[in-house]
Enzyme design. Structure first.
Site, PDB file in Angstrom:
ATOM      1  N   TRP A  95       0.830  -1.197  -0.078  1.00  0.00           N
ATOM      2  CA  TRP A  95      -0.068   0.155  -0.032  1.00  0.00           C
ATOM      3  C   TRP A  95       0.895   1.491   0.165  1.00  0.00           C
ATOM      4  CZ3 TRP A  95      -4.409  -0.678  -1.841  1.00  0.00           C
ATOM      5  CH2 TRP A  95      -5.059  -1.895  -1.772  1.00  0.00           C
ATOM      6  N   ASP A 116      -1.068   6.541   6.249  1.00  0.00           N
ATOM      7  CA  ASP A 116      -2.570   5.859   5.731  1.00  0.00           C
ATOM      8  C   ASP A 116      -2.765   4.855   6.954  1.00  0.00           C
ATOM      9  OD1 ASP A 116      -4.317   3.920   4.886  1.00  0.00           O
ATOM     10  OD2 ASP A 116      -2.831   3.296   3.034  1.00  0.00           O
ATOM     11  N   LYS A 127     -12.625  -1.466   7.092  1.00  0.00           N
ATOM     12  CA  LYS A 127     -11.845  -2.635   7.981  1.00  0.00           C
ATOM     13  C   LYS A 127     -12.313  -2.279   9.393  1.00  0.00           C
ATOM     14  CE  LYS A 127      -8.687  -1.787   4.515  1.00  0.00           C
ATOM     15  NZ  LYS A 127      -8.684  -3.218   3.680  1.00  0.00           N
TER      16      LYS A 127
END
Ligand code: PMP
Length: 364
Positions: free
Chosen positions: A103, A175, A199
């Site tokens: 990511w 992030d 999530k």
């Protein structure tokens, strides 16, 4: 069947059962308004009360200082990979990326289109199993920001502490998509924290951005209106039609996290769950393996493999028969991955651990 599964998905992921039941009871007619949240005007008093409570509960949970804005946006964390450099940089500005997994790498690649990013450390050669020591990489003293991914969802690598930007005028950006609200965070250490909701805190479709106010208002001229933090900030996330139902769901989750006693309590539960799973792996005498360096193992995403890789398919299939689903690792790394976000009950992890022991006994 009406029975629910034990869902180890990486995201969209399990939501707390009481939140789902509350949403179910609210669905047809929200608090006597005569309509569901999906049918409300985003400018009506009902929805305004929902979004304002979601924001104030999130501020309580994370102790967000008053000089930070909270934005409820769309487009996923992926959109933020572009929005960050567009809002914080000119095209020639240098920025630094620490890359501890896929990511962070994606965020870096997207930034290349809008500013001048550099990877100051990458864990790729070691298959993304580590976090660097903070004096182990060279930051650009002029970098506008230092970006990291606080928890790499695919590789299971989590920062336990954070580096400080070398540039005194630079900011740290994280992030936090896959560990958002899983533990306390000192927001004041960051210029921007961003996270997709799907999530830990809600359904997909909501992206939360927490940004220090003085960083807002310098977007590049080409920045699309939907990516401009100033537009969203000035309009309290209501410039255009927001993801109303998703924001409502996030609000229910924030309420639930506060009712659990806040993020310190939530962290304790998450530590306990992760510990029994990592212990089971480490005590299996090599039958199960987790490649991630122990000190930076994620409390949220636990990747593991089998010494006898040919048994992995069977492991996943048999687990599914016992209602434990979504244990397959990401297609880029293979093996297994158990995502054990806030909403995963301890009993779910205990059941997985018992199954792992029983599976090992049968195959040694
Ligand atoms: N960052 C991290 C850490 C993620 O786990 C994900 C999604 N799995 C993303 C970014 C991308 O998020 P989205 O799909 O919401 O764009």
């Amino acid at each position: 069947t009406t029975e629910r599964v034990i869902n180890f998905a990486a995201g969209p992921a399990a939501l707390p059962e009481n939140v789902l039941l509350k949403a179910q009871s609210d669905l047809y007619n929200w608090r006597g308004s005569g309509m569901s949240v999906m049918e409300m005007s985003h400018r009506g008093k009902e929805f305004l009360s929902i979004i304002q409570k979601a924001e104030s509960d999130l501020r309580l949970l994370l102790h967000i200082p008053p000089d930070y804005s909270v934005l409820f946006l769309q487009g996923g964390a992926t959109t933020q990979f572009a929005a960050l450099p567009l809002n914080l940089c000119n095209p020639e500005d240098p920025v630094d990326y620490v890359v501890t997994g896929s990511w962070g790498d994606k965020a870096f690649k997207e930034a290349q289109k809008y500013c001048n990013p550099k990877v100051v450390w990458s864990g790729k050669a070691e298959k993304y199993t580590k976090v660097p020591s903070f004096d182990g990489f060279e930051q650009n003293p002029h970098a506008k920001y230092l970006h990291l991914c606080a928890n790499e969802t695919i590789h299971g690598v989590e920062f336990k502490d954070y580096p400080v930007p070398k540039n005194p005028n630079g900011v740290l950006i994280a992030d936090m998509s896959s560990n958002f609200c899983s533990k306390p965070v000192d927001v004041s250490k960051f210029g921007v924290i961003y996270a997709g909701a799907q999530k830990n805190v809600g359904p997909s479709g909501v992206t939360i951005v927490i940004i220090r106010k003085d960083l807002i208002g310098n977007a590049q001229d080409v920045t699309p209106v939907m990516l401009d933090y100033k537009i969203h900030d000035e309009n309290s996330s209501l410039y255009n039609t927001p993801p109303c139902f998703g924001i409502y769901m996030c609000g229910l989750v924030f309420d639930d996290l506060l009712a659990q006693g806040g993020l310190k309590e939530v962290e304790k539960k998450n530590q306990r769950k992760a510990k029994i799973l990592y212990d089971a792996i480490d005590e299996s005498r090599g039958f199960f393996r987790c490649p991630v360096e122990k000190s930076v193992r994620s409390l949220m995403n636990v990747p593991f493999t089998l010494e006898k890789a040919e048994l992995e398919g069977e492991f996943i299939k048999e687990a599914a028969k016992e209602k434990m689903v979504q244990l397959k690792g990401h297609r880029s790394v293979g093996g297994m991955r158990a995502s054990i976000y806030n909403a995963m009950p301890l009993a779910g992890v205990e059941k997985l651990v018992a199954f792992m022991k029983e599976f090992q006994a049968r195959h040694t």
